[in-house]
Motif scaffolding. Structure first.
Motif, PDB file in Angstrom:
ATOM      1  N   GLN A  30      40.450  58.532  47.561  1.00 29.63           N
ATOM      2  CA  GLN A  30      41.073  58.317  46.257  1.00 29.63           C
ATOM      3  C   GLN A  30      41.374  56.842  46.012  1.00 29.63           C
ATOM      4  O   GLN A  30      41.112  56.326  44.927  1.00 29.63           O
ATOM      5  CB  GLN A  30      42.350  59.136  46.122  1.00 29.63           C
ATOM      6  N   ASN A  31      41.895  56.152  47.022  1.00 35.04           N
ATOM      7  CA  ASN A  31      42.232  54.744  46.812  1.00 35.04           C
ATOM      8  C   ASN A  31      40.989  53.901  46.553  1.00 35.04           C
ATOM      9  O   ASN A  31      41.037  52.926  45.801  1.00 35.04           O
ATOM     10  CB  ASN A  31      43.055  54.181  47.974  1.00 35.04           C
ATOM     11  N   GLU A  32      39.854  54.285  47.117  1.00 35.45           N
ATOM     12  CA  GLU A  32      38.609  53.560  46.861  1.00 35.45           C
ATOM     13  C   GLU A  32      38.123  53.804  45.429  1.00 35.45           C
ATOM     14  O   GLU A  32      37.683  52.871  44.752  1.00 35.45           O
ATOM     15  CB  GLU A  32      37.533  53.991  47.853  1.00 35.45           C
ATOM     16  N   VAL A  33      38.209  55.040  44.978  1.00 35.19           N
ATOM     17  CA  VAL A  33      37.812  55.370  43.606  1.00 35.19           C
ATOM     18  C   VAL A  33      38.652  54.559  42.619  1.00 35.19           C
ATOM     19  O   VAL A  33      38.121  53.943  41.682  1.00 35.19           O
ATOM     20  CB  VAL A  33      37.956  56.885  43.336  1.00 35.19           C
ATOM     21  N   ILE A  34      39.945  54.535  42.847  1.00 31.51           N
ATOM     22  CA  ILE A  34      40.842  53.799  41.949  1.00 31.51           C
ATOM     23  C   ILE A  34      40.551  52.307  42.005  1.00 31.51           C
ATOM     24  O   ILE A  34      40.509  51.630  40.970  1.00 31.51           O
ATOM     25  CB  ILE A  34      42.312  54.114  42.288  1.00 31.51           C
ATOM     26  N   ALA A  35      40.304  51.772  43.199  1.00 32.75           N
ATOM     27  CA  ALA A  35      40.006  50.344  43.339  1.00 32.75           C
ATOM     28  C   ALA A  35      38.727  49.980  42.592  1.00 32.75           C
ATOM     29  O   ALA A  35      38.662  48.935  41.929  1.00 32.75           O
ATOM     30  CB  ALA A  35      39.885  49.975  44.812  1.00 32.75           C
ATOM     31  N   VAL A  36      37.712  50.830  42.665  1.00 24.26           N
ATOM     32  CA  VAL A  36      36.459  50.556  41.959  1.00 24.26           C
ATOM     33  C   VAL A  36      36.679  50.613  40.453  1.00 24.26           C
ATOM     34  O   VAL A  36      36.160  49.769  39.706  1.00 24.26           O
ATOM     35  CB  VAL A  36      35.355  51.530  42.408  1.00 24.26           C
ATOM     36  N   LEU A  37      37.445  51.578  39.983  1.00 19.99           N
ATOM     37  CA  LEU A  37      37.733  51.669  38.549  1.00 19.99           C
ATOM     38  C   LEU A  37      38.459  50.419  38.062  1.00 19.99           C
ATOM     39  O   LEU A  37      38.124  49.873  37.002  1.00 19.99           O
ATOM     40  CB  LEU A  37      38.558  52.918  38.240  1.00 19.99           C
ATOM     41  N   ILE A  38      39.425  49.963  38.833  1.00 20.74           N
ATOM     42  CA  ILE A  38      40.151  48.742  38.459  1.00 20.74           C
ATOM     43  C   ILE A  38      39.198  47.557  38.437  1.00 20.74           C
ATOM     44  O   ILE A  38      39.219  46.739  37.514  1.00 20.74           O
ATOM     45  CB  ILE A  38      41.336  48.498  39.413  1.00 20.74           C
ATOM     46  N   SER A  39      38.339  47.466  39.432  1.00 23.88           N
ATOM     47  CA  SER A  39      37.373  46.372  39.491  1.00 23.88           C
ATOM     48  C   SER A  39      36.446  46.402  38.277  1.00 23.88           C
ATOM     49  O   SER A  39      36.157  45.361  37.681  1.00 23.88           O
ATOM     50  CB  SER A  39      36.566  46.471  40.779  1.00 23.88           C
ATOM     51  N   LEU A  40      35.983  47.577  37.923  1.00 19.16           N
ATOM     52  CA  LEU A  40      35.106  47.709  36.755  1.00 19.16           C
ATOM     53  C   LEU A  40      35.826  47.284  35.477  1.00 19.16           C
ATOM     54  O   LEU A  40      35.239  46.628  34.614  1.00 19.16           O
ATOM     55  CB  LEU A  40      34.600  49.138  36.628  1.00 19.16           C
ATOM     56  N   LEU A  41      37.085  47.649  35.366  1.00 20.27           N
ATOM     57  CA  LEU A  41      37.853  47.265  34.188  1.00 20.27           C
ATOM     58  C   LEU A  41      38.099  45.764  34.158  1.00 20.27           C
ATOM     59  O   LEU A  41      38.054  45.141  33.096  1.00 20.27           O
ATOM     60  CB  LEU A  41      39.185  48.015  34.140  1.00 20.27           C
ATOM     61  N   ASP A  42      38.373  45.178  35.324  1.00 17.05           N
ATOM     62  CA  ASP A  42      38.612  43.740  35.398  1.00 17.05           C
ATOM     63  C   ASP A  42      37.373  42.947  35.024  1.00 17.05           C
ATOM     64  O   ASP A  42      37.470  41.881  34.415  1.00 17.05           O
ATOM     65  CB  ASP A  42      39.069  43.333  36.795  1.00 17.05           C
ATOM     66  N   GLU A  43      36.191  43.442  35.403  1.00 18.28           N
ATOM     67  CA  GLU A  43      34.950  42.748  35.073  1.00 18.28           C
ATOM     68  C   GLU A  43      34.703  42.746  33.579  1.00 18.28           C
ATOM     69  O   GLU A  43      34.250  41.758  33.036  1.00 18.28           O
ATOM     70  CB  GLU A  43      33.761  43.416  35.774  1.00 18.28           C
ATOM     71  N   GLY A  44      35.002  43.842  32.931  1.00 15.06           N
ATOM     72  CA  GLY A  44      34.810  43.936  31.493  1.00 15.06           C
ATOM     73  C   GLY A  44      33.360  44.068  31.111  1.00 15.06           C
ATOM     74  O   GLY A  44      32.453  43.725  31.882  1.00 15.06           O
ATOM     75  N   PRO A  45      33.109  44.560  29.926  1.00 17.41           N
ATOM     76  CA  PRO A  45      31.731  44.767  29.481  1.00 17.41           C
ATOM     77  C   PRO A  45      30.957  43.461  29.274  1.00 17.41           C
ATOM     78  O   PRO A  45      29.751  43.442  29.393  1.00 17.41           O
ATOM     79  CB  PRO A  45      31.888  45.520  28.154  1.00 17.41           C
ATOM     80  N   GLU A  46      31.640  42.352  29.007  1.00 19.10           N
ATOM     81  CA  GLU A  46      30.940  41.095  28.800  1.00 19.10           C
ATOM     82  C   GLU A  46      30.190  40.667  30.050  1.00 19.10           C
ATOM     83  O   GLU A  46      29.085  40.167  29.982  1.00 19.10           O
ATOM     84  CB  GLU A  46      31.913  39.975  28.403  1.00 19.10           C
TER      85      GLU A  46
END
Length: 52
Positions: A30-46
């Motif tokens: 679970q902590n890995e899934v959440i970390a990846v989601l946060i990373s994806l959000l931090d990167e942003g679509p740009e």
């Protein structure tokens, strides 16, 4: 929509919880899934080349 003033959160929360649950069922911690989601959000679509 919700009456608490956070309709986007109320809409997105169950979807996010389902996404995390799906990742855990797929065998990821679970902590890995959440970390990846946060990373994806931090990167942003740009940064993903999704925005033109």
């Amino acid at each position: 929509m919700a009456d608490d003033g956070h309709p986007a959160e109320d809409y997105l929360r169950p979807k996010l919880q389902a996404l995390i649950s799906d990742g855990v069922r797929a065998g990821f911690p679970q902590n890995e899934v959440i970390a990846v989601l946060i990373s994806l959000l931090d990167e942003g679509p740009e940064e993903d080349g999704e925005m033109t």
